[in-house]
Scaffold this active site. Sequence first.
Site, PDB file in Angstrom:
ATOM      1  N   LYS A 157       0.838  -1.208   0.000  1.00 36.57           N
ATOM      2  CA  LYS A 157       0.000   0.000   0.000  1.00 36.57           C
ATOM      3  C   LYS A 157       0.871   1.255   0.000  1.00 36.57           C
ATOM      4  CE  LYS A 157      -3.868  -2.428   2.098  1.00 36.57           C
ATOM      5  NZ  LYS A 157      -4.525  -2.894   3.348  1.00 36.57           N
ATOM      6  N   GLN A 196      -5.006  -1.943   9.573  1.00 34.64           N
ATOM      7  CA  GLN A 196      -4.796  -3.246   8.939  1.00 34.64           C
ATOM      8  C   GLN A 196      -5.371  -4.353   9.823  1.00 34.64           C
ATOM      9  OE1 GLN A 196      -3.355  -3.754   5.785  1.00 34.64           O
ATOM     10  NE2 GLN A 196      -4.136  -5.829   6.119  1.00 34.64           N
ATOM     11  N   ASP A 253     -11.805   2.573   4.051  1.00 35.85           N
ATOM     12  CA  ASP A 253     -12.121   1.155   3.916  1.00 35.85           C
ATOM     13  C   ASP A 253     -13.619   0.934   3.698  1.00 35.85           C
ATOM     14  OD1 ASP A 253     -10.096  -0.674   3.789  1.00 35.85           O
ATOM     15  OD2 ASP A 253      -9.777  -0.762   5.955  1.00 35.85           O
TER      16      ASP A 253
END
Lengths: 269, 269
Positions: A29, A73, A96
């Site tokens: 990422k 995460q 997200d």
Amino acid sequence: MKEAIGVIPGLAVILVGDRKDSATYVRNKKKACESVGINSLEVHLPEDCTEQEVLNHISGFNEDSSVHGILVQLPLPSHMNEQNVLNAVRIEKDVDGFHPLNIGRLAMRGREPLFVPCTPKGCIELLHRHNFPIKGKRAVVIGRSNIVGMPAALLLQREDATVTVVHSRTCNPEEITRQADIIISAVGQPNMVRGSWIKPGAVIIDVGINPVEDPNSPRGYRLVGDVFYEEACKIASAVTPVPGGVGPMTIAMLLQNTLISAKRIHSFK
Amino acid sequence: MKEAIGVIPGLAVILVGDRKDSATYVRNKKKACESVGINSLEVHLPEDCTEQEVLNHISGFNEDSSVHGILVQLPLPSHMNEQNVLNAVRIEKDVDGFHPLNIGRLAMRGREPLFVPCTPKGCIELLHRHNFPIKGKRAVVIGRSNIVGMPAALLLQREDATVTVVHSRTCNPEEITRQADIIISAVGQPNMVRGSWIKPGAVIIDVGINPVEDPNSPRGYRLVGDVFYEEACKIASAVTPVPGGVGPMTIAMLLQNTLISAKRIHSFK
């Protein structure tokens, strides 16, 4: 955007613990951010840190005007309450798209979510880019996780597919899946979807990433999808590979969501 | 509850305009409240009142500690923004369960909505009370409205059914519906679901309430469901009648949601 209003989109990633796969995802990422010019901030906390420490970092990023997206995460260490942690992310920075308010808007006709969850968004983008029509098609989503299966089903329905969600309690998954023009599989069962599950000409998006033992591999294992790729290739009109199919799309959509967030926060069109 | 802590659950209903069907629904809800000992408050505003007037009443009920549930009878006059009005109801008093945060929690595994929308909740309750198993069954929901179809599909999935949502863009609704063990129809198409759509032994819940012309009726019309009842009776193992099936269940669930709300607000078990 940088030239026009002097704003650089920023993504903050919080990683807790030492899972190798999580570390790899975060590194990928970060690299992707660099390659498109998004600022990336990273916090790496030890496995045994407290939930409160994670919450403090989220709170800091919530207030930080250089941060437009916050990503925690997953999975978190088992001593933390994932729901508490995710709920702490400001919905305007929840790139997200996992906040229940976002999911609710995704489910409702006439409402728009602030962010569409990255992996399912990437699946739909793959269909669009390859000009596979969705409207009026039969779609089967295998798996009903909050992160992939459920939002993927909602997205397909928003695009006017006729959607069936197949899951662990489904009696005849093979028969149902064989009716589908579009299959999105996200269950984490290596090679579960065999050739006999697939209607000739179907399009298959394989979200599964499953390690299986492989003595011939230098690491002792290799990654396979939920779909038996070699069989599927012969019957489907298209299949995404694992690795390399959905994974990079998820990252691309994360970057896109971060940009959308920065534009919205700064009213930049 | 009244005897134990001196609290009587209260439901406030806001009715705007002179639609006869809406007036009937509100009257039935009021009667039902009286019969079980729930306080009912009603505000009836003229068709040409402003959105702000409606919002002012909602705001008053939001603050009123004797009110535990607030219901805005839909549809509203066309000059009002339904979304604005519904969003104004405090989520703790949103006994209709239409808030996107509620819908999001309904969609997500491991989350619980504050309230389940009344009509779909009534459909599931009918299945439970008559001991029709849901787990592992094929279910088809016809229609994907925010009020019935979509939440009904989410509820069936929470109970481990394998759910397909059939809608106006579905190519072969008859063929798909014929695979279902459980059919919930909520489209508003009189007699659309014919005998040929039904698998022998299926259970059918008909949410449609459609007026059709009938010169033999004193009012010139009668109410029929989405399901061709006479044909369905011969093939299905059970069919809900229209009127009289789902309608009374919706009201019962509204009363239950109001009681749940009062208990939660007063921490009464």
